[in-house]
Design an enzyme around this catalytic site. Structure first.
Site, PDB file in Angstrom:
ATOM      1  N   ARG A 119       4.905  -7.535  41.238  1.00  0.00           N
ATOM      2  CA  ARG A 119       5.853  -7.270  42.340  1.00  0.00           C
ATOM      3  C   ARG A 119       5.714  -5.833  42.858  1.00  0.00           C
ATOM      4  O   ARG A 119       5.856  -5.599  44.051  1.00  0.00           O
ATOM      5  CB  ARG A 119       7.281  -7.564  41.878  1.00  0.00           C
ATOM      6  CG  ARG A 119       7.537  -9.066  41.778  1.00  0.00           C
ATOM      7  CD  ARG A 119       8.926  -9.415  41.338  1.00  0.00           C
ATOM      8  NE  ARG A 119       9.188 -10.830  41.616  1.00  0.00           N
ATOM      9  CZ  ARG A 119      10.257 -11.488  41.222  1.00  0.00           C
ATOM     10  NH1 ARG A 119      11.194 -10.870  40.532  1.00  0.00           N
ATOM     11  NH2 ARG A 119      10.416 -12.760  41.515  1.00  0.00           N
ATOM     12  N   GLY A 157       7.853 -20.795  40.918  1.00  0.00           N
ATOM     13  CA  GLY A 157       7.409 -20.291  39.614  1.00  0.00           C
ATOM     14  C   GLY A 157       6.393 -21.160  38.910  1.00  0.00           C
ATOM     15  O   GLY A 157       5.336 -20.693  38.479  1.00  0.00           O
ATOM     16  N   GLY A 211      13.409 -18.806  44.771  1.00  0.00           N
ATOM     17  CA  GLY A 211      14.518 -19.364  45.550  1.00  0.00           C
ATOM     18  C   GLY A 211      14.347 -19.210  47.046  1.00  0.00           C
ATOM     19  O   GLY A 211      14.619 -20.135  47.814  1.00  0.00           O
ATOM     20  N   LYS A 265      12.492 -33.150  38.842  1.00  0.00           N
ATOM     21  CA  LYS A 265      13.592 -33.968  39.347  1.00  0.00           C
ATOM     22  C   LYS A 265      13.681 -34.009  40.855  1.00  0.00           C
ATOM     23  O   LYS A 265      13.481 -33.009  41.538  1.00  0.00           O
ATOM     24  CB  LYS A 265      14.918 -33.445  38.783  1.00  0.00           C
ATOM     25  CG  LYS A 265      15.029 -33.598  37.263  1.00  0.00           C
ATOM     26  CD  LYS A 265      16.397 -33.138  36.783  1.00  0.00           C
ATOM     27  CE  LYS A 265      16.562 -33.442  35.292  1.00  0.00           C
ATOM     28  NZ  LYS A 265      17.901 -33.054  34.815  1.00  0.00           N
TER      29      LYS A 265
END
Length: 398
Positions: free
Chosen positions: A37, A355, A378, A198
């Site tokens: 990062r 991720g 996110g 999921k």
């Protein structure tokens, strides 16, 4: 990238530049263990410094619950930034008030300073106007280079952009260019790979993608729910049977939007999920009652590769199987290498994020061969879901 204000139109010389970066990095024994990062924002830091701006870094680290906590100080991170940019980086023991003001007053043009963790104040995450005003006092220009925090309307990620001239940093610009290429104005045909465990976690994503992409390739545990919804027996596989109706609605919506959905036709199945467990390939019509689908099979891999060869743009989020556990990583590895080969051959623009996806591409050794790989979890997912990101919207050219 005319939709957003970038450093190309910013005059930073002699100015105090509040630069929001993502320094939420892993630390062990006081040392940063992954510099990715920091390396991503280094070009923006150096460009502003080289143009004579005073670079004032703002960032958060972890979840200190709105109060100072030495476990979450940015001091060791400032040292790691200095190591990456190969220049001194000063540190202020607070992100507002006298410690910050004094440290900034001592700066010369081209200097770099890191402020303490903005999340040491509850007002940061609440985006309180008084806290925004305290931060704004410290600078003349605001630059946001933290796409990964852009889905949060916090003081340092969104509030400041309304108080001073605001621009996208180079890492933010790259990310926005890549995501615009992927979904807003792609070269068609556009294919999307959506994997993961999921369906429930990716309902909004699937709902948005069927309206935007030409081919939607569904893998991972979520494919089992779609197979079950079509009347297939999935044995002991991970499957959200209560979402069968939702899966059928997504299939119908895709048909109405002329979006082709690709589901597995065969699978690698086993009776337990563990490394090198005895496994076999079967068509999806022949999964045993005590067997779990843990990866897609060779026929399905070929079908996915054919889809990628017919596409011009690929956006990828989520693996095909239980990729952390060999041999159930085979499909993800092979398809990742195929996508990388097509990208290098200039036949495909490939954008990936999330991720697990980044971990899988790194494991396959091809992350640097994709057109762009987003490290923003996110924020990347919310962008793909079609949501407006507060930190991005605040940078739009008016």
């Amino acid at each position: 990238m005319s939709a957003f204000r970038t450093l190309d139109s910013a005059d930073v010389k002699g100015k105090r530049v509040l630069l929001r970066v993502d320094l939420n990095v892993p630390i062990e024994n006081g040392r940063v263990t992954d510099l990715t990062r920091i390396e991503r924002v280094a070009p923006t830091i150096l460009e502003i410094a080289d143009k004579g701006g005073k670079v004032i870094l703002m960032a958060h680290l972890g979840r200190p619950k709105g109060k100072p906590d030495p476990a979450f100080t940015l001091k060791p991170v400032a040292a790691a930034v200095a190591g990456v940019v190969k220049r001194p980086v000063a540190f202020a023991s607070d992100c507002i008030g006298e410690p910050a003001a004094k440290a900034i007053a001592a700066m010369k043009n081209g200097d770099i300073l890191c402020l303490e963790n903005t999340r040491f104040y509850k007002a940061e995450e609440k985006n309180e106007p008084e806290f925004v005003a305290e931060l704004a006092k410290l600078g003349d220009i605001y630059v946001n280079d933290a796409f990964s925090a852009a889905h949060r309307a916090h003081a340092s990620t969104e509030g400041l952009a309304h108080h001073m001239p605001a621009y996208a940093g180079r890492a933010m610009q790259k990310e926005l260019d890549a995501l615009t290429l992927a979904l807003s104005s792609p070269i068609r045909p556009l294919a999307a790979v959506v994997g993961g465990a999921k369906v429930s976690g990716k309902l909004e994503l699937l709902g948005n993608l069927v309206k935007k992409v030409d081919i939607l390739i569904i893998g991972g545990g979520m494919a089992n729910t779609f197979l079950f919804a079509q009347g297939k027996a999935v044995g002991a596989s991970l499957c959200e049977k209560d979402l069968a109706g939702t899966a059928r609605e997504i299939l119908a919506a895709a048909k109405a939007a002329n979006c082709k959905i690709l589901l597995p036709v065969d699978a690698n199945v086993a009776k337990e999920l563990k490394a090198q467990a005895p496994a076999r390939f079967v068509d999806v019509d022949h999964v045993g009652d005590d067997e779990m689908i843990l990866d897609i099979g060779p026929k399905s891999i070929l079908a996915v590769e054919d889809a990628l060869k017919s596409a011009k743009t690929l956006v990828w989020n989520g693996p095909f199987g239980a990729f952390e556990t060999p041999p159930f990583d085979a499909a993800t590895m092979q398809i990742a290498k195929t996508a990388a080969f097509l990208t290098i051959d200039n036949k495909l623009k490939s954008v990936a994020g999330g991720g697990d996806t980044v971990a899988a591409l790194n494991a396959a050794g091809v992350a640097d061969q994709f057109t762009y790989v987003s490290t923003a979890g996110g924020a990347f997912l919310e962008w793909m879901e079609g949501k407006a990101l507060p930190g991005v919207e605040a940078l739009r050219a008016k």
